[in-house]
Design an enzyme around this catalytic site. Sequence first.
Site, mmCIF file in Angstrom:
data_model
loop_
_atom_site.group_PDB
_atom_site.id
_atom_site.type_symbol
_atom_site.label_atom_id
_atom_site.label_comp_id
_atom_site.label_asym_id
_atom_site.label_seq_id
_atom_site.Cartn_x
_atom_site.Cartn_y
_atom_site.Cartn_z
ATOM 1 N N ASP A 1 0.843 -1.190 0.000
ATOM 2 C CA ASP A 1 0.000 0.000 0.000
ATOM 3 C C ASP A 1 0.882 1.244 0.000
ATOM 4 O O ASP A 1 1.981 1.241 0.570
ATOM 5 C CB ASP A 1 -0.945 0.035 1.205
ATOM 6 C CG ASP A 1 -2.141 0.940 0.950
ATOM 7 O OD1 ASP A 1 -3.178 0.424 0.498
ATOM 8 O OD2 ASP A 1 -2.036 2.161 1.172
ATOM 9 N N ASP B 1 4.570 2.256 -4.097
ATOM 10 C CA ASP B 1 3.695 2.440 -5.249
ATOM 11 C C ASP B 1 3.741 1.171 -6.097
ATOM 12 O O ASP B 1 4.779 0.831 -6.661
ATOM 13 C CB ASP B 1 4.174 3.653 -6.051
ATOM 14 C CG ASP B 1 3.280 3.972 -7.248
ATOM 15 O OD1 ASP B 1 2.385 3.158 -7.566
ATOM 16 O OD2 ASP B 1 3.487 5.029 -7.858
ATOM 17 N N ASP C 1 -7.688 -3.936 -5.098
ATOM 18 C CA ASP C 1 -8.746 -3.071 -4.568
ATOM 19 C C ASP C 1 -8.200 -1.639 -4.606
ATOM 20 O O ASP C 1 -7.788 -1.107 -3.577
ATOM 21 C CB ASP C 1 -9.107 -3.494 -3.139
ATOM 22 C CG ASP C 1 -10.344 -2.786 -2.628
ATOM 23 O OD1 ASP C 1 -11.397 -2.921 -3.257
ATOM 24 O OD2 ASP C 1 -10.254 -2.083 -1.601
ATOM 25 N N CYS D 1 -15.146 -0.109 -3.726
ATOM 26 C CA CYS D 1 -16.310 0.261 -2.904
ATOM 27 C C CYS D 1 -16.958 1.489 -3.558
ATOM 28 O O CYS D 1 -17.268 2.477 -2.900
ATOM 29 C CB CYS D 1 -15.924 0.516 -1.457
ATOM 30 S SG CYS D 1 -14.563 1.675 -1.230
#
Length: 432
Positions: A264, A291, A311, A365
């Site tokens: 992340d 990254d 995600d 999401c």
Amino acid sequence: MDDQLYYETADIVNRTLSKERNLRTLVYNSSYGNKKKLLRLCCETLKYRSYLEKLMRQPGVSDLLRHKAIQNNRTLLSILLYEFVIGSAFRLVPRQFAIAISTNQKAITHAVEELDAKGEGWVQEEPREAPVQIPRYARVNAIKWSMEDAEENLTKEQWVLKKMENGESPEGFRKAVAEMTEELVYFDPHIDYLLVFHPNTQIHNYWMVTEGYLILQDKASCLPAFLAEPTPYTHVFDICSAPGMKTSHLAAILNNQGKVWAIDKANDRFEIMKSMLDRAGVTIASPFCGDFLKVDVNDKKFKKVKTAVVDPPCSGSGIVKRMDNLLGAEPKNQRRLNGLHNLQVMILKHALKLPNLERLVYSTCSVHEEEDESVIEEVVSDPECPFELLNALPSWKHRGLPSFEFGENCLRADPKTDLTNGFFVAVFVRKQ
């Protein structure tokens, strides 16, 4: 008298309305000590803001903006008017604010009477559409105990565990949740090891949660790892992994045997992930901050990766916030969506270059097609793409948009239909 409360409330209300961050996050990150009082005043001001705006436009009341204590701060004035007209704590308002309101008391009283006469009084104000009552979901952490252990311990503590009849259909699931009693806990009908608690259940400080035996995770957020279906001893790449829920879920499915590479870019979220994985007892994760687009996917250390979960950063438009009914619908920012779309496509295409990858789950999401079906279309329309879409969880009735040829293969989740956060999932498998 506490003038910081009113200045802080005004600042948080403004930042909430500008969609900078959600209300609860702003309140709990505030330096103001009494979070409960601050949250209450923010909520009440937002709840009645349309009425307070009308009140501030009335003759005499609008003059208050020029008062030296108000200094043209409309939000501050709306908070003080709430306390004077609707609330019960005006006697506690700091002296400089109380004087400003009291000197214009006649004008305020007259304005209130005028609005009442027009049928626009605050008593008659109807709230926006009630927020969706999403149940509390908790995933049994299979790293720390079995489902049988969880069931035994929950039963000892007076919870009643049951299978959900007809829960696979959206209608059956909604009906079962609507009729739940507070001691009842359902086994989720779609996702293994997931429990469904009553929407009002408060278990954040429950020992099973604080010690990592249960992991609070929205049902839709459990879909990516569940559909990735990694097998023990294999390697998985969790891309854009913080705050670590999916990483811990993948590790649990692997029986804590194998490896989960977890990357992340955000430092703060990365630190949260490391703490979360430690609490969950995950020992097979190799988290690193960076990254992903700069990662050499052909590095020999990734040659055993057969499964990936992507995600990527998204608009978060599917996340249900408990204050949404106070704020109204968030406007669609097309420029931002276009930028996110480009980033999502780049991350997905880069992940699909992992040399021995066999299966990849893409999720967001978000409810916007720019971040969902449009991203998938840009990838699968490339004739050189060695992957194709699998029909993701056929028992899930809510599918992708029918305007896309592959829409039926994708999965969507919606607060009203599925009682989860808004979510999108697509599963890629390597072509034979």
